[in-house]
Design a protein around this motif. Structure first.
Motif, PDB file in Angstrom:
ATOM      1  N   ALA A   1       0.853  -1.193   0.000  1.00 21.87           N
ATOM      2  CA  ALA A   1       0.000   0.000   0.000  1.00 21.87           C
ATOM      3  C   ALA A   1       0.883   1.234   0.000  1.00 21.87           C
ATOM      4  CB  ALA A   1      -0.932   0.000   1.213  1.00 21.87           C
ATOM      5  N   GLU A   2       0.447   2.258  -0.723  1.00 24.93           N
ATOM      6  CA  GLU A   2       1.175   3.523  -0.787  1.00 24.93           C
ATOM      7  C   GLU A   2       0.210   4.674  -0.536  1.00 24.93           C
ATOM      8  OE1 GLU A   2       3.113   4.007  -4.506  1.00 24.93           O
ATOM      9  OE2 GLU A   2       4.388   2.234  -4.299  1.00 24.93           O
ATOM     10  N   LEU A   3       0.709   5.699   0.135  1.00 24.87           N
ATOM     11  CA  LEU A   3      -0.061   6.913   0.359  1.00 24.87           C
ATOM     12  C   LEU A   3       0.823   8.110   0.036  1.00 24.87           C
ATOM     13  CD1 LEU A   3      -2.519   8.502   1.412  1.00 24.87           C
ATOM     14  CD2 LEU A   3      -1.506   8.346   3.703  1.00 24.87           C
ATOM     15  N   ALA A   4       0.356   8.970  -0.851  1.00 23.66           N
ATOM     16  CA  ALA A   4       1.087  10.186  -1.207  1.00 23.66           C
ATOM     17  C   ALA A   4       0.160  11.382  -0.991  1.00 23.66           C
ATOM     18  CB  ALA A   4       1.568  10.133  -2.652  1.00 23.66           C
ATOM     19  N   LEU A   5       0.642  12.367  -0.249  1.00 23.36           N
ATOM     20  CA  LEU A   5      -0.101  13.587   0.030  1.00 23.36           C
ATOM     21  C   LEU A   5       0.751  14.782  -0.379  1.00 23.36           C
ATOM     22  CD1 LEU A   5      -1.399  12.737   3.623  1.00 23.36           C
ATOM     23  CD2 LEU A   5      -2.665  12.491   1.469  1.00 23.36           C
ATOM     24  N   THR A   6       0.171  15.721  -1.075  1.00 27.32           N
ATOM     25  CA  THR A   6       0.904  16.926  -1.487  1.00 27.32           C
ATOM     26  C   THR A   6       0.020  18.152  -1.288  1.00 27.32           C
ATOM     27  OG1 THR A   6       0.159  16.758  -3.787  1.00 27.32           O
ATOM     28  CG2 THR A   6       2.240  15.666  -3.227  1.00 27.32           C
ATOM     29  N   ARG A   7       0.687  19.259  -1.009  1.00 28.47           N
ATOM     30  CA  ARG A   7      -0.016  20.545  -0.981  1.00 28.47           C
ATOM     31  C   ARG A   7       0.948  21.628  -1.427  1.00 28.47           C
ATOM     32  NH1 ARG A   7      -2.014  23.645   4.363  1.00 28.47           N
ATOM     33  NH2 ARG A   7       0.150  24.336   4.253  1.00 28.47           N
ATOM     34  N   ALA A   8       0.502  22.444  -2.349  1.00 26.40           N
ATOM     35  CA  ALA A   8       1.302  23.568  -2.826  1.00 26.40           C
ATOM     36  C   ALA A   8       0.435  24.821  -2.753  1.00 26.40           C
ATOM     37  CB  ALA A   8       1.779  23.331  -4.253  1.00 26.40           C
ATOM     38  N   ARG A   9       0.997  25.866  -2.190  1.00 23.17           N
ATOM     39  CA  ARG A   9       0.270  27.134  -2.076  1.00 23.17           C
ATOM     40  C   ARG A   9       1.156  28.246  -2.627  1.00 23.17           C
ATOM     41  NH1 ARG A   9      -2.583  27.762   3.402  1.00 23.17           N
ATOM     42  NH2 ARG A   9      -4.025  26.361   2.304  1.00 23.17           N
TER      43      ARG A   9
ATOM     44  N   ASP B   1      -4.580  52.461  -8.370  1.00 19.61           N
ATOM     45  CA  ASP B   1      -3.484  52.289  -7.422  1.00 19.61           C
ATOM     46  C   ASP B   1      -3.969  52.311  -5.976  1.00 19.61           C
ATOM     47  OD1 ASP B   1      -1.609  52.097  -9.440  1.00 19.61           O
ATOM     48  OD2 ASP B   1      -1.227  54.251  -9.503  1.00 19.61           O
ATOM     49  N   GLU B   2      -5.043  53.040  -5.712  1.00 19.88           N
ATOM     50  CA  GLU B   2      -5.517  53.159  -4.324  1.00 19.88           C
ATOM     51  C   GLU B   2      -6.107  51.850  -3.798  1.00 19.88           C
ATOM     52  OE1 GLU B   2      -6.579  57.862  -3.841  1.00 19.88           O
ATOM     53  OE2 GLU B   2      -8.102  56.573  -4.748  1.00 19.88           O
ATOM     54  N   ALA B   3      -6.378  50.904  -4.678  1.00 19.00           N
ATOM     55  CA  ALA B   3      -6.854  49.590  -4.228  1.00 19.00           C
ATOM     56  C   ALA B   3      -5.704  48.648  -3.915  1.00 19.00           C
ATOM     57  CB  ALA B   3      -7.754  48.964  -5.292  1.00 19.00           C
ATOM     58  N   GLY B   4      -4.470  49.053  -4.256  1.00 21.26           N
ATOM     59  CA  GLY B   4      -3.314  48.195  -4.027  1.00 21.26           C
ATOM     60  C   GLY B   4      -3.099  47.214  -5.156  1.00 21.26           C
ATOM     61  N   ARG B   5      -2.031  46.458  -5.035  1.00 18.37           N
ATOM     62  CA  ARG B   5      -1.702  45.491  -6.085  1.00 18.37           C
ATOM     63  C   ARG B   5      -2.662  44.302  -6.060  1.00 18.37           C
ATOM     64  NH1 ARG B   5       4.540  44.146  -5.750  1.00 18.37           N
ATOM     65  NH2 ARG B   5       4.099  43.946  -3.528  1.00 18.37           N
ATOM     66  N   ARG B   6      -2.976  43.793  -7.251  1.00 19.72           N
ATOM     67  CA  ARG B   6      -3.842  42.620  -7.328  1.00 19.72           C
ATOM     68  C   ARG B   6      -3.103  41.401  -6.781  1.00 19.72           C
ATOM     69  NH1 ARG B   6      -5.109  42.864 -13.537  1.00 19.72           N
ATOM     70  NH2 ARG B   6      -3.033  43.781 -13.425  1.00 19.72           N
ATOM     71  N   SER B   7      -3.751  40.703  -5.854  1.00 19.25           N
ATOM     72  CA  SER B   7      -3.143  39.545  -5.210  1.00 19.25           C
ATOM     73  C   SER B   7      -4.127  38.386  -5.234  1.00 19.25           C
ATOM     74  CB  SER B   7      -2.760  39.864  -3.756  1.00 19.25           C
ATOM     75  OG  SER B   7      -1.924  40.993  -3.686  1.00 19.25           O
ATOM     76  N   SER B   8      -3.596  37.211  -5.453  1.00 18.76           N
ATOM     77  CA  SER B   8      -4.428  36.007  -5.432  1.00 18.76           C
ATOM     78  C   SER B   8      -3.635  34.862  -4.825  1.00 18.76           C
ATOM     79  CB  SER B   8      -4.908  35.642  -6.842  1.00 18.76           C
ATOM     80  OG  SER B   8      -3.798  35.388  -7.694  1.00 18.76           O
ATOM     81  N   GLN B   9      -4.365  33.884  -4.338  1.00 17.97           N
ATOM     82  CA  GLN B   9      -3.756  32.717  -3.694  1.00 17.97           C
ATOM     83  C   GLN B   9      -4.260  31.453  -4.376  1.00 17.97           C
ATOM     84  OE1 GLN B   9      -3.618  32.352   0.771  1.00 17.97           O
ATOM     85  NE2 GLN B   9      -4.952  30.611   0.368  1.00 17.97           N
ATOM     86  N   LEU B  10      -3.322  30.640  -4.847  1.00 16.50           N
ATOM     87  CA  LEU B  10      -3.657  29.386  -5.532  1.00 16.50           C
ATOM     88  C   LEU B  10      -3.198  28.225  -4.663  1.00 16.50           C
ATOM     89  CD1 LEU B  10      -4.912  28.654  -8.348  1.00 16.50           C
ATOM     90  CD2 LEU B  10      -2.585  28.141  -9.070  1.00 16.50           C
ATOM     91  N   THR B  11      -4.131  27.361  -4.300  1.00 21.47           N
ATOM     92  CA  THR B  11      -3.821  26.212  -3.448  1.00 21.47           C
ATOM     93  C   THR B  11      -4.187  24.932  -4.180  1.00 21.47           C
ATOM     94  OG1 THR B  11      -4.304  27.507  -1.456  1.00 21.47           O
ATOM     95  CG2 THR B  11      -4.216  25.125  -1.222  1.00 21.47           C
ATOM     96  N   SER B  12      -3.222  24.054  -4.351  1.00 21.09           N
ATOM     97  CA  SER B  12      -3.479  22.752  -4.973  1.00 21.09           C
ATOM     98  C   SER B  12      -3.128  21.649  -3.980  1.00 21.09           C
ATOM     99  CB  SER B  12      -2.666  22.589  -6.266  1.00 21.09           C
ATOM    100  OG  SER B  12      -1.288  22.662  -6.010  1.00 21.09           O
ATOM    101  N   GLU B  13      -4.006  20.674  -3.888  1.00 21.17           N
ATOM    102  CA  GLU B  13      -3.811  19.547  -2.973  1.00 21.17           C
ATOM    103  C   GLU B  13      -4.007  18.244  -3.726  1.00 21.17           C
ATOM    104  OE1 GLU B  13      -5.249  21.437   1.274  1.00 21.17           O
ATOM    105  OE2 GLU B  13      -6.776  20.556  -0.043  1.00 21.17           O
TER     106      GLU B  13
END
Length: 592
Positions: free
Chosen positions: A31-39, A84-96
């Protein structure tokens, strides 16, 4: 562009575990178990805004009677600005990712076998975290006078901008695969050069994909983040079957033949057989000659078939229709045109034919040299027509350019399809020095390189082939020579490696346009790219090891490129690394 991060912050975690239970001397359960998470955290420039307002709200324009200029929209002023008054566009990508494999292996009735069940799930979450604002509320704020598009806003205006910031998981995608595969091999009989070996295998697989946009994204009210066409979540699936057989036949003391056949069938797409014939001849212990012929098959991925619409833009390209009406003034008729990238549920598989011929020469127990010539032709390529190709041949591809009522480009349609072909050939070279023992330790060196002899693309059936060997065409270049060189030293628990990665120079794209004055960039040849790296490893025990290394030892920047295909300009991000010199530490512990 100074406020766009070239290499975003990221975190990666992973776990791999494997267990084996010996059921009998001939069979085992595993049996094998592999878990990954990248953010990854992406940060770009502040939001682009295109909107409209009443010109009378601008004190400097009051009383200028601008409402008489445009009868259809009297008094309307178009805005193009950076928020510019809203600041830089930022996003977060999470893959599991999660992969579970269970199976049996062993020997049964003379067959070595392995039966395995694989269950894999991968999810991706895309979240807008800052700098993206609600468009309708932004326009209302501008038209009310609270938000100043020409300078600093009042405290109330800034408070409004803060209140309409978007923090929402705008996209969620999940891919699931369940597969059952069986493979077995055994000796059939004795031939003049050894045992005749047979390998058989098969696979049953189910693939499923799910995409869910958020309600806010579907409202199409996020500035700079558009709702996908069609709207709503999508769920797609397919079943795949495959069988294969392979014979290894040493029919004479110096000769060995390999015969293989694989058949794949994809639900909704069809099936194809992929044969391969290989031959090896060993006239002496020092020399091996080898060759092969084969055919290949690549089915379209679920992403190729069902991906939601992707909104983007071209590099700065001229519109021939606009140029004809404006005396070919590129400052007027060239722009970054909107694009829409579509998948295609009617795609068919790619096909390929390949051949190779080579030799391996072992001068002594320290030196090995291998040289292999290869050629490949791929047809029915799954690809999009380049936006520059479309605008360069409107007679053939003009239906892909969608225009508004004024004849201006609204967007360019980039749709996956089975188009054209690709031909390539080259020489693979490997020179290996190993096991040189001295009083100072053991030394080794390895050079692995590829010399490209030919590389050319055909956009669609009937179109001419265009060479991209040593020159940037549409989306990239194929360097004539590239290699990886490593020099190694080992002594006791210590090991030192010095490495070099090299890409040869090539002719640049040389088509970028400055829309301020309509000029085209000066011709450029991209210089060769050579990076050195080094690492020192220490094995403290059979289970514990430590490696410390430096990448880009001499802190070399990517060579300048005027390419305009990628969003990032000034260099080609497809093969270079803008980070400069950096240190890394790797600690590895293996539980056995």
């Amino acid at each position: 562009m100074r406020d766009t991060e070239l290499y975003p912050k990221s975190e990666k975690l992973g776990f791999l575990g494997r267990g084996v239970l010996q059921l009998t001397p001939a069979h085992q359960l595993f049996a094998e178990l592999a878990l990954t998470r990248a953010r990854t955290w992406y940060v770009g420039s502040s939001a682009r805004v295109t909107g409209y307002m009443d010109y009378r709200l601008v004190p400097e324009l009051a009383g200028t009677a601008l409402e008489t200029i445009d009868e259809e929209y009297p008094g309307e002023l178009q805005l193009q600005m950076r928020l510019d008054e809203a600041g830089r566009r930022s996003s977060q990508l999470t893959s599991e990712g999660r992969r579970i494999v269970t199976g049996l292996s062993g020997t049964l009735a003379g067959w070595d076998y392995e039966l395995a069940l694989n269950h894999s799930v991968n999810t991706v979450r895309d979240r807008d975290t800052h700098g993206y604002v609600l468009y309708n509320e932004l326009m209302a704020g501008i038209n009310s006078g609270l938000i100043n598009p020409f300078g600093p806003s009042s405290a109330a205006g800034k408070a409004l901008i803060d209140s309409i910031q978007v923090d929402d998981e705008v996209r969620f995608a999940r891919g699931t695969m369940d597969a059952l595969d069986l493979k077995a091999s055994r000796a059939l009989s004795r031939l003049a050069g050894g045992e005749l070996m047979l390998a058989l295998g098969g696979e049953l697989r189910r693939e499923k994909s799910h995409f869910r946009p958020s309600a806010l994204l579907l409202s199409d009210n996020i500035n700079n983040d558009f709702a996908p066409e069609g709207g709503g979540p999508t769920t797609d699936s397919r079943k795949v079957r495959a069988v294969y057989a392979e014979l290894l036949a040493p029919f004479a003391p110096q000769w060995e033949a390999q015969l293989a056949l694989r058949h794949d069938h994809y639900q909704g797409i069809g099936g194809a057989s992929s044969p391969k014939l290989g031959l090896r001849y060993t006239p002496s212990k020092a020399l091996l000659l080898r060759g092969s012929l084969g055919a290949g098959f690549r089915a379209p991925s679920m992403n190729d078939l069902y991906r939601p619409t992707v909104y983007s833009s071209t590099a700065t390209l001229p519109d021939p229709v606009s140029c004809a009406a404006n005396d070919n003034d590129l400052s007027v008729c060239a722009d970054n045109w909107n694009t829409r990238r579509y998948s295609n549920p009617n795609l068919k598989p790619e096909r390929s034919r390949q051949a190779s011929l080579g030799l391996v020469f072992e001068a002594d127990h320290h030196w090995t040299l291998s040289v292999d010539w290869w050629t490949i032709k791929r047809s029915k390529l799954i690809s999009e027509i380049g936006d520059d190709v479309i605008l360069g041949n409107l007679a053939k591809y003009g239906d892909l350019v969608h225009r508004d009522e004024d004849g201006d480009i609204d967007y360019i349609e980039l749709r996956k399809d089975n188009r054209g072909a690709q031909k390539a050939s080259g020489l693979d070279l490997v020179l290996d020095l190993h096991g040189v023992k001295t009083g100072w330790g053991q030394f080794g060196a390895r050079l692995s390189g590829t010399l490209m002899l030919d590389s050319k693309l055909q956009t669609a059936p009937g179109d001419p082939y265009i060479s991209n060997l040593g020159r940037f065409v549409t989306e990239g270049a194929v360097q004539r020579w590239r290699h990886r060189l490593s020099l190694d030293w080992e002594r006791g628990p210590f090991a030192l490696t010095l490495g070099n990665t090299f890409y040869s120079s090539y002719q640049d794209q040389n088509s970028a346009i400055n829309i301020d004055d309509g000029s085209i960039v000066a011709a450029n040849r991209v210089k060769a790219y050579s990076l050195w790296d080094s690492s020192l490893a220490w094995r403290a025990s059979p289970a514990l090891s430590l490696r410390v290394g430096v990448q880009n030892l001499f802190d070399k920047s990517p060579p300048f490129s005027n390419q305009a295909y990628h969003f990032l300009s000034g260099y080609d991000p497809s093969y270079t690394d803008p980070r400069g010199r950096y240190l890394y530490v790797n600690l590895n512990y293996a539980m056995k």
